[in-house]
Design a protein around this motif. Structure first.
Motif, short mmCIF file in Angstrom:
data_model
loop_
_atom_site.label_atom_id
_atom_site.label_comp_id
_atom_site.label_asym_id
_atom_site.label_seq_id
_atom_site.Cartn_x
_atom_site.Cartn_y
_atom_site.Cartn_z
N VAL A 23 0.86 -1.19 0.00
CA VAL A 23 0.00 0.00 0.00
C VAL A 23 0.90 1.23 0.00
CG1 VAL A 23 -1.79 1.26 1.25
CG2 VAL A 23 -1.79 -1.26 1.24
N ALA A 24 0.66 2.13 -0.93
CA ALA A 24 1.51 3.31 -1.10
C ALA A 24 1.12 4.40 -0.10
CB ALA A 24 1.41 3.83 -2.53
N ARG A 25 1.38 4.13 1.16
CA ARG A 25 1.08 5.10 2.21
C ARG A 25 2.27 6.03 2.39
NH1 ARG A 25 -0.01 2.37 7.74
NH2 ARG A 25 2.27 2.28 7.76
N GLY A 26 2.00 7.32 2.46
CA GLY A 26 3.09 8.29 2.56
C GLY A 26 3.58 8.70 1.17
N SER A 27 4.72 9.34 1.15
CA SER A 27 5.26 9.90 -0.09
C SER A 27 6.25 8.94 -0.74
CB SER A 27 5.95 11.24 0.18
OG SER A 27 5.05 12.16 0.76
N ALA A 28 6.28 9.01 -2.09
CA ALA A 28 7.30 8.29 -2.85
C ALA A 28 8.62 9.05 -2.73
CB ALA A 28 6.85 8.17 -4.30
N PRO A 29 9.77 8.43 -3.01
CA PRO A 29 9.89 7.08 -3.57
C PRO A 29 9.77 6.00 -2.51
CG PRO A 29 12.06 8.06 -3.30
CD PRO A 29 11.07 9.14 -2.93
N PHE A 30 9.33 4.82 -2.99
CA PHE A 30 9.23 3.65 -2.13
C PHE A 30 10.41 2.73 -2.42
CE2 PHE A 30 4.99 5.34 -2.51
CZ PHE A 30 4.53 5.31 -1.19
N THR A 31 10.85 2.02 -1.40
CA THR A 31 12.06 1.20 -1.52
C THR A 31 11.82 -0.17 -0.89
OG1 THR A 31 13.46 3.17 -1.37
CG2 THR A 31 14.52 1.05 -0.99
N LEU A 32 12.26 -1.21 -1.58
CA LEU A 32 12.25 -2.55 -1.01
C LEU A 32 13.61 -2.82 -0.38
CD1 LEU A 32 11.05 -5.43 -0.65
CD2 LEU A 32 12.12 -6.00 -2.85
#
Length: 453
Positions: free
Chosen positions: A355-364
């Motif tokens: 779930v894209a909660r918060g701001s991007a960028p997202f990181t694994l």
């Protein structure tokens, strides 16, 4: 008593803080940026081979998804994966004469169809001796996409040996035909080995009628049956890893090491031309464990005239994430030639859903020997709802992983010598806390008893 109470609170708080520790992004071995395809709230991305090699837990529990602020966002692992089941359905088959130099459609046909378009009668003029035969197969009553055909035939010559190419055409009205593929069929014998190829794969699609015609030169065999292999859905893309440098375990046995916890469900063996061998694929997780048979099959690559016929893929009976794999050549051990074999292992990747909660960028982030499995965020419910066709459907957008970078590297994937001491300390704190609470309970009961007197 106040001192004991305070001490017990400190012990319990210390234990709780240790248990509640969440890993930081910089604590992991590797990280990979996540690119979002379009605006949305929920995304999915297939795990890469590097992610499988980087995690330390078989359940993939040592990976996390972080947003720009360094917060862990809800995420989970999904298996689209398991390959869809296949159904074999016998199709009605009608032989059709083909005039010399013509095609099956050149002769007049009387076709009677029943409900839903099924063929109930098909008549043609009496064939002459110069005519060849084509075969009309009725697939109008099938609903799922056709992925392959399994052909049966009568006696071949000489002694049941032949190789030929079958051209496959489809039509919606039995008048206008288009070619969708062709495949080689064979029945070959050599010494004590037998090679029979009866299956032809095509791109999965829904069809109504099929016409099967032998390409020149036509073998002197007659088709007696056609089974349709139906797929309820398209099979997800499969990743492959080629293992080389197999170590000989025994005569005709080669052991390979797989680096990563991939859910292997298919094996493939590259073959030199004009090779045939009966092979078995086995696996185990570590040295000393017993080998488990995963699949076996006759693989081959042969050439006849201008045609090449090969089948070197072995479906495994069950998927496995074992680390060690064994290729065993049964019977004649030189069936694959003098060079050491290569074993290719295939798998359908898990999907990371988040779930894209918060701001991007997202990181694994992944690879952490001391982290506990991630909690259940309920992402599986979102995956279930994504398959609905009503207003409750959850749209899950596509995402991809960028180039991975090392953070702590292999140091994060190994368990330090003091890790066990930390666990013992935690247990000691918990036991001490329970003991103090028991002592408090005893004192309290005595005080209550004295007061009642």
């Amino acid at each position: 008593m106040k001192r004991s109470t305070a001490l017990s609170i400190i012990f319990i708080g210390l234990a709780g803080s240790v248990l509640a520790d969440e890993p930081r992004r910089e604590d992991f071995a590797y990280e990979a940026p996540i690119a979002l395809s379009e605006p949305g709230g929920v995304y999915r991305a297939p795990l890469t081979a590097h992610a499988y090699r980087g995690v330390t837990r078989e359940d993939l529990g040592d990976l996390r998804v972080y947003n720009k602020a360094g917060e862990i966002v809800p995420h989970g692992i999904s298996r689209p994966g398991a390959a869809p089941g296949k159904k074999l359905t016998e199709l009605p088959v009608f032989p059709v004469p083909v005039p010399a130099g013509g095609v099956a459609g050149d002769v007049s046909m009387f076709v009677a169809t029943g409900k839903g378009g099924s063929v109930i009668a098909l008549k043609t003029g009496a064939p002459s001796r110069s005519e060849r035969w084509a075969y009309i197969a009725d697939a109008s009553q099938t609903e799922d996409p056709l992925a392959a055909l399994e052909i049966s035939w009568g006696e071949a010559i000489p002694e049941g040996r032949f190789i030929g190419t079958l051209v496959i055409e489809v039509s919606d009205d039995l008048k206008n035909w288009r070619t969708i593929g062709q495949g080689a069929l064979a029945s070959l014998h050599r010494d004590d080995q037998v090679l029979v190829q009866k299956r032809i794969e095509i791109a999965p699609q829904r069809v109504k009628y099929l016409r099967l015609t032998w390409a020149d030169p036509q073998p002197k065999v007659s088709i007696t049956g056609v089974k349709a292999e139906l797929r309820p859905q398209a099979e997800p893309a499969r990743d492959w890893s080629a293992l080389t440098g197999g170590k000989e375990e025994g005569v005709g046995e080669y052991r390979f090491e797989l680096h990563g916890r991939m859910p292997i469900d298919r094996a493939r063996i590259p073959l030199p031309m004009n090779s045939v061998a009966r092979v078995a694929v086995l696996s185990r997780d570590r040295a000393g464990d017993p080998w488990v048979l995963r699949g076996q099959k006759t693989v081959f690559a042969v050439q006849s005239a201008e045609r090449e016929l090969s089948d070197n893929e072995i479906p495994l009976w069950t998927s496995s994430s074992d680390r060690q794999w064994l290729l065993r050549l049964e019977g004649r051990v030189n069936g694959l030639g003098s060079t050491a074999p290569v074993l290719e292992l295939g798998w359908i990747p898990h999907e990371l859903v988040f779930v894209a909660r918060g701001s991007a960028p997202f990181t694994l982030a992944y690879g952490h020997a001391r982290v506990a499995a991630a909690g259940n965020y309920g992402v599986d419910e979102l995956v279930r709802r994504s398959k609905r066709e009503n207003t409750e459907r959850v749209d899950i957008r596509a995402a991809t992983f960028g180039t991975p970078d090392a953070v702590r590297g292999e140091a994060a994937r190994t368990r330090p010598w003091y890790a066990e001491w930390r666990q013992w300390l935690l247990w000691a704190v918990l036991v001490a806390g329970v003991g103090i609470l028991a002592l408090l309970a005893v004192r309290l009961s005595r005080q209550i008893g004295q007061s009642s007197e």
